[in-house]
Design a protein around this motif. Structure first.
Motif, PDB file in Angstrom:
ATOM      1  N   THR A 143       0.716 -48.691  18.442  1.00 36.24           N
ATOM      2  CA  THR A 143       1.482 -48.240  19.608  1.00 36.24           C
ATOM      3  C   THR A 143       2.351 -47.042  19.256  1.00 36.24           C
ATOM      4  O   THR A 143       2.389 -46.045  19.986  1.00 36.24           O
ATOM      5  CB  THR A 143       2.357 -49.385  20.147  1.00 36.24           C
ATOM      6  OG1 THR A 143       1.534 -50.515  20.445  1.00 36.24           O
ATOM      7  CG2 THR A 143       3.109 -48.960  21.399  1.00 36.24           C
ATOM      8  N   ALA A 144       3.033 -47.123  18.126  1.00 39.21           N
ATOM      9  CA  ALA A 144       3.907 -46.025  17.697  1.00 39.21           C
ATOM     10  C   ALA A 144       3.106 -44.756  17.467  1.00 39.21           C
ATOM     11  O   ALA A 144       3.496 -43.661  17.905  1.00 39.21           O
ATOM     12  CB  ALA A 144       4.651 -46.424  16.429  1.00 39.21           C
ATOM     13  N   LYS A 145       1.979 -44.880  16.785  1.00 36.37           N
ATOM     14  CA  LYS A 145       1.154 -43.707  16.494  1.00 36.37           C
ATOM     15  C   LYS A 145       0.617 -43.073  17.780  1.00 36.37           C
ATOM     16  O   LYS A 145       0.635 -41.852  17.945  1.00 36.37           O
ATOM     17  CB  LYS A 145      -0.003 -44.103  15.572  1.00 36.37           C
ATOM     18  CG  LYS A 145      -0.964 -42.959  15.250  1.00 36.37           C
ATOM     19  CD  LYS A 145      -2.048 -43.411  14.306  1.00 36.37           C
ATOM     20  CE  LYS A 145      -3.126 -42.356  14.139  1.00 36.37           C
ATOM     21  NZ  LYS A 145      -2.596 -41.112  13.530  1.00 36.37           N
ATOM     22  N   ALA A 146       0.136 -43.910  18.693  1.00 31.86           N
ATOM     23  CA  ALA A 146      -0.452 -43.392  19.924  1.00 31.86           C
ATOM     24  C   ALA A 146       0.582 -42.704  20.813  1.00 31.86           C
ATOM     25  O   ALA A 146       0.343 -41.611  21.328  1.00 31.86           O
ATOM     26  CB  ALA A 146      -1.138 -44.525  20.685  1.00 31.86           C
ATOM     27  N   ILE A 147       1.746 -43.336  20.982  1.00 35.14           N
ATOM     28  CA  ILE A 147       2.743 -42.752  21.887  1.00 35.14           C
ATOM     29  C   ILE A 147       3.358 -41.502  21.289  1.00 35.14           C
ATOM     30  O   ILE A 147       3.615 -40.508  21.989  1.00 35.14           O
ATOM     31  CB  ILE A 147       3.826 -43.798  22.262  1.00 35.14           C
ATOM     32  CG1 ILE A 147       4.651 -43.323  23.465  1.00 35.14           C
ATOM     33  CG2 ILE A 147       4.710 -44.150  21.107  1.00 35.14           C
ATOM     34  CD1 ILE A 147       3.930 -43.327  24.771  1.00 35.14           C
ATOM     35  N   ALA A 148       3.575 -41.478  19.970  1.00 36.19           N
ATOM     36  CA  ALA A 148       4.103 -40.274  19.331  1.00 36.19           C
ATOM     37  C   ALA A 148       3.099 -39.138  19.431  1.00 36.19           C
ATOM     38  O   ALA A 148       3.471 -37.978  19.694  1.00 36.19           O
ATOM     39  CB  ALA A 148       4.445 -40.562  17.872  1.00 36.19           C
ATOM     40  N   GLY A 149       1.831 -39.447  19.239  1.00 32.24           N
ATOM     41  CA  GLY A 149       0.797 -38.423  19.358  1.00 32.24           C
ATOM     42  C   GLY A 149       0.704 -37.860  20.762  1.00 32.24           C
ATOM     43  O   GLY A 149       0.472 -36.655  20.946  1.00 32.24           O
ATOM     44  N   TRP A 150       0.894 -38.719  21.767  1.00 32.00           N
ATOM     45  CA  TRP A 150       0.858 -38.245  23.153  1.00 32.00           C
ATOM     46  C   TRP A 150       1.992 -37.275  23.421  1.00 32.00           C
ATOM     47  O   TRP A 150       1.791 -36.240  24.059  1.00 32.00           O
ATOM     48  CB  TRP A 150       0.929 -39.440  24.105  1.00 32.00           C
ATOM     49  CG  TRP A 150       0.988 -39.032  25.552  1.00 32.00           C
ATOM     50  CD1 TRP A 150      -0.026 -38.508  26.303  1.00 32.00           C
ATOM     51  CD2 TRP A 150       2.131 -39.077  26.411  1.00 32.00           C
ATOM     52  NE1 TRP A 150       0.410 -38.241  27.579  1.00 32.00           N
ATOM     53  CE2 TRP A 150       1.734 -38.588  27.676  1.00 32.00           C
ATOM     54  CE3 TRP A 150       3.442 -39.500  26.235  1.00 32.00           C
ATOM     55  CZ2 TRP A 150       2.611 -38.496  28.758  1.00 32.00           C
ATOM     56  CZ3 TRP A 150       4.314 -39.424  27.321  1.00 32.00           C
ATOM     57  CH2 TRP A 150       3.905 -38.923  28.551  1.00 32.00           C
ATOM     58  N   HIS A 151       3.186 -37.572  22.937  1.00 30.31           N
ATOM     59  CA  HIS A 151       4.307 -36.652  23.160  1.00 30.31           C
ATOM     60  C   HIS A 151       4.069 -35.301  22.493  1.00 30.31           C
ATOM     61  O   HIS A 151       4.435 -34.261  23.040  1.00 30.31           O
ATOM     62  CB  HIS A 151       5.612 -37.282  22.661  1.00 30.31           C
ATOM     63  CG  HIS A 151       6.168 -38.315  23.589  1.00 30.31           C
ATOM     64  ND1 HIS A 151       6.655 -38.004  24.846  1.00 30.31           N
ATOM     65  CD2 HIS A 151       6.309 -39.656  23.461  1.00 30.31           C
ATOM     66  CE1 HIS A 151       7.071 -39.105  25.447  1.00 30.31           C
ATOM     67  NE2 HIS A 151       6.866 -40.124  24.624  1.00 30.31           N
ATOM     68  N   VAL A 152       3.459 -35.301  21.318  1.00 32.26           N
ATOM     69  CA  VAL A 152       3.183 -34.038  20.620  1.00 32.26           C
ATOM     70  C   VAL A 152       2.180 -33.198  21.409  1.00 32.26           C
ATOM     71  O   VAL A 152       2.341 -31.973  21.533  1.00 32.26           O
ATOM     72  CB  VAL A 152       2.650 -34.318  19.205  1.00 32.26           C
ATOM     73  CG1 VAL A 152       2.111 -33.043  18.561  1.00 32.26           C
ATOM     74  CG2 VAL A 152       3.749 -34.910  18.330  1.00 32.26           C
ATOM     75  N   TRP A 253      -7.292 -48.029  20.016  1.00 35.40           N
ATOM     76  CA  TRP A 253      -7.706 -47.210  18.868  1.00 35.40           C
ATOM     77  C   TRP A 253      -6.919 -45.904  18.944  1.00 35.40           C
ATOM     78  O   TRP A 253      -7.266 -44.985  19.681  1.00 35.40           O
ATOM     79  CB  TRP A 253      -9.217 -46.968  18.926  1.00 35.40           C
ATOM     80  CG  TRP A 253      -9.817 -46.392  17.685  1.00 35.40           C
ATOM     81  CD1 TRP A 253     -10.379 -45.166  17.544  1.00 35.40           C
ATOM     82  CD2 TRP A 253      -9.942 -47.036  16.402  1.00 35.40           C
ATOM     83  NE1 TRP A 253     -10.851 -44.990  16.259  1.00 35.40           N
ATOM     84  CE2 TRP A 253     -10.592 -46.125  15.537  1.00 35.40           C
ATOM     85  CE3 TRP A 253      -9.554 -48.281  15.912  1.00 35.40           C
ATOM     86  CZ2 TRP A 253     -10.866 -46.427  14.203  1.00 35.40           C
ATOM     87  CZ3 TRP A 253      -9.829 -48.580  14.587  1.00 35.40           C
ATOM     88  CH2 TRP A 253     -10.472 -47.669  13.754  1.00 35.40           C
ATOM     89  N   ALA A 254      -5.836 -45.847  18.169  1.00 34.75           N
ATOM     90  CA  ALA A 254      -4.868 -44.745  18.285  1.00 34.75           C
ATOM     91  C   ALA A 254      -5.271 -43.519  17.464  1.00 34.75           C
ATOM     92  O   ALA A 254      -4.474 -42.948  16.735  1.00 34.75           O
ATOM     93  CB  ALA A 254      -3.493 -45.236  17.840  1.00 34.75           C
ATOM     94  N   PHE A 255      -6.553 -43.105  17.588  1.00 28.20           N
ATOM     95  CA  PHE A 255      -7.045 -41.981  16.797  1.00 28.20           C
ATOM     96  C   PHE A 255      -7.792 -40.978  17.672  1.00 28.20           C
ATOM     97  O   PHE A 255      -8.984 -40.743  17.472  1.00 28.20           O
ATOM     98  CB  PHE A 255      -7.943 -42.497  15.663  1.00 28.20           C
ATOM     99  CG  PHE A 255      -7.308 -43.565  14.827  1.00 28.20           C
ATOM    100  CD1 PHE A 255      -6.400 -43.242  13.833  1.00 28.20           C
ATOM    101  CD2 PHE A 255      -7.598 -44.899  15.051  1.00 28.20           C
ATOM    102  CE1 PHE A 255      -5.805 -44.232  13.065  1.00 28.20           C
ATOM    103  CE2 PHE A 255      -7.006 -45.895  14.282  1.00 28.20           C
ATOM    104  CZ  PHE A 255      -6.109 -45.561  13.287  1.00 28.20           C
ATOM    105  N   PRO A 256      -7.158 -40.332  18.669  1.00 31.19           N
ATOM    106  CA  PRO A 256      -5.718 -40.407  18.865  1.00 31.19           C
ATOM    107  C   PRO A 256      -5.255 -41.344  19.981  1.00 31.19           C
ATOM    108  O   PRO A 256      -4.122 -41.810  19.948  1.00 31.19           O
ATOM    109  CB  PRO A 256      -5.359 -38.969  19.240  1.00 31.19           C
ATOM    110  CG  PRO A 256      -6.548 -38.478  19.982  1.00 31.19           C
ATOM    111  CD  PRO A 256      -7.742 -39.159  19.353  1.00 31.19           C
ATOM    112  N   SER A 257      -6.118 -41.627  20.994  1.00 31.52           N
ATOM    113  CA  SER A 257      -5.558 -42.318  22.167  1.00 31.52           C
ATOM    114  C   SER A 257      -6.644 -43.011  22.985  1.00 31.52           C
ATOM    115  O   SER A 257      -6.781 -42.769  24.175  1.00 31.52           O
ATOM    116  CB  SER A 257      -4.825 -41.313  23.063  1.00 31.52           C
ATOM    117  OG  SER A 257      -5.697 -40.241  23.429  1.00 31.52           O
TER     118      SER A 257
END
Length: 323
Positions: A143-152, A253-257
């Motif tokens: 969750t952290a990886k996916a949401i941070a990646g979305w903001h970037v 799958w947070a790679f990326p979203s």
């Protein structure tokens, strides 16, 4: 399937505390009380305890390293003790002697240690550690990886191009220029165990390690059902027609979203005709050969990555536990 949620990144039943996302005062009060812990990211990698790499590090919200955060904290949820869990990102930090080639490999095994953090902590790539983490830490990490990646990747408004700002504790972006409201994106992807008798259809993408094969997969298109996407993707990639399609399990799958929809499908024919623009190769593989690959005794085939839903589908097919 009764154990569908045992797939990696699923099944921890995280309380996401959604009712607090719009209550900045309540969240600030919890921070002031010391009732907040922070999960830290750097360029999509997660801070874990080393050398075991089995647990996420939870920092106090007033830790000095958080002064270097590149975005406001995102509220991930609430643990059983009532403490709030947040994610912050310090991707602006540049480690000494950083090897860019290493961190962009198919499997990044490098670790980065921040001088302002304990020596027994390091940033590790999620795919490397996903099977070592508890179900709760795996869900928090994804969750952290996916949401941070979305903001970037979504700093700017898709309607007018102006820079938007984070609101709702990180679960929304608002554009002050045109009033546009934007929400975290998740892309639906089908991944399918296609069988015909005692065999399954596996494929490989260009750039994968030599010998690595996995289930076929592809993005769901607008206006398309999951079942239709399975049939279209298999025909486009391998020229195989598919009949009955059944849903099995899903995996964030947070790679990326992405959200992977694991399915099982029955092939109507077996003459493979690959599209080289889509995949590098496709083959029919027997249960015995897949079992040998899982045991490390099939030199011609490397099994799907452990922790990925393809591995989950194949393992349950071998064990006859797909239902």
């Amino acid at each position: 399937m009764k154990h569908a949620e045992t797939v990696t990144f699923g099944g921890s039943a995280l309380d996401r505390a959604a009712e607090l996302r719009g209550d900045a005062e309540a969240v600030a009060a919890r921070v002031a009380e010391g009732a907040v812990e922070v999960i830290l990211l750097w360029r999509g990698k997660l801070l874990v305890h080393a050398p075991e790499l089995e647990r996420l590090v939870r920092l106090p919200a007033d830790h000095p390293v958080l002064a270097d955060a590149t975005m406001p904290p995102v509220l991930l949820g609430r643990d059983e003790s009532g403490r709030l869990l947040m994610a912050q990102d310090i991707s602006g930090w540049v480690p000494e002697a950083l090897d860019e080639a290493e961190i962009n490999r198919f499997l990044d095994t490098s670790l980065q240690q921040h001088p302002g953090l304990p020596d027994d902590t390091a940033f590790a790539e999620l795919r490397r550690i996903m099977t070592r983490l508890s179900a709760r830490d795996a869900e928090l990490g994804a969750t952290a990886k996916a949401i941070a990646g979305w903001h970037v990747s979504h700093r700017f408004c898709a309607r007018c191009g102006a820079e938007s700002r984070m609101i709702m504790s990180g679960w929304q972006r608002s554009c002050d220029a045109c009033g546009g409201q934007h929400f975290p994106r998740t892309d639906p992807v089908v991944i399918m165990l296609i069988t015909r008798g005692n065999r399954t259809l596996l494929g490989r993408s260009p750039g994968w390690p030599e010998g690595m094969y996995s289930c076929l997969a592809g993005f769901v298109e607008p206006g398309e059902t999951i079942e239709a996407a399975v049939r279209r993707e298999v025909f486009e990639e391998a020229g195989i027609h598919v009949g009955q399609v059944d849903y099995v399990a899903s995996q964030p799958w947070a790679f990326p979203s992405s959200l992977m929809f694991g399915c099982r499908g029955e092939a109507l024919d077996e003459d493979i005709r690959i599209d080289p623009e889509e995949i590098d190769d496709a083959i029919w593989v027997s249960k015995e050969d897949v079992m040998a690959a899982f045991a490390g005794q099939n030199p011609g085939i490397l099994p799907a990555r452990k922790g990925a839903i393809a591995h989950f589908l194949l393992r349950n097919w071998l064990a006859d536990t797909m239902d």
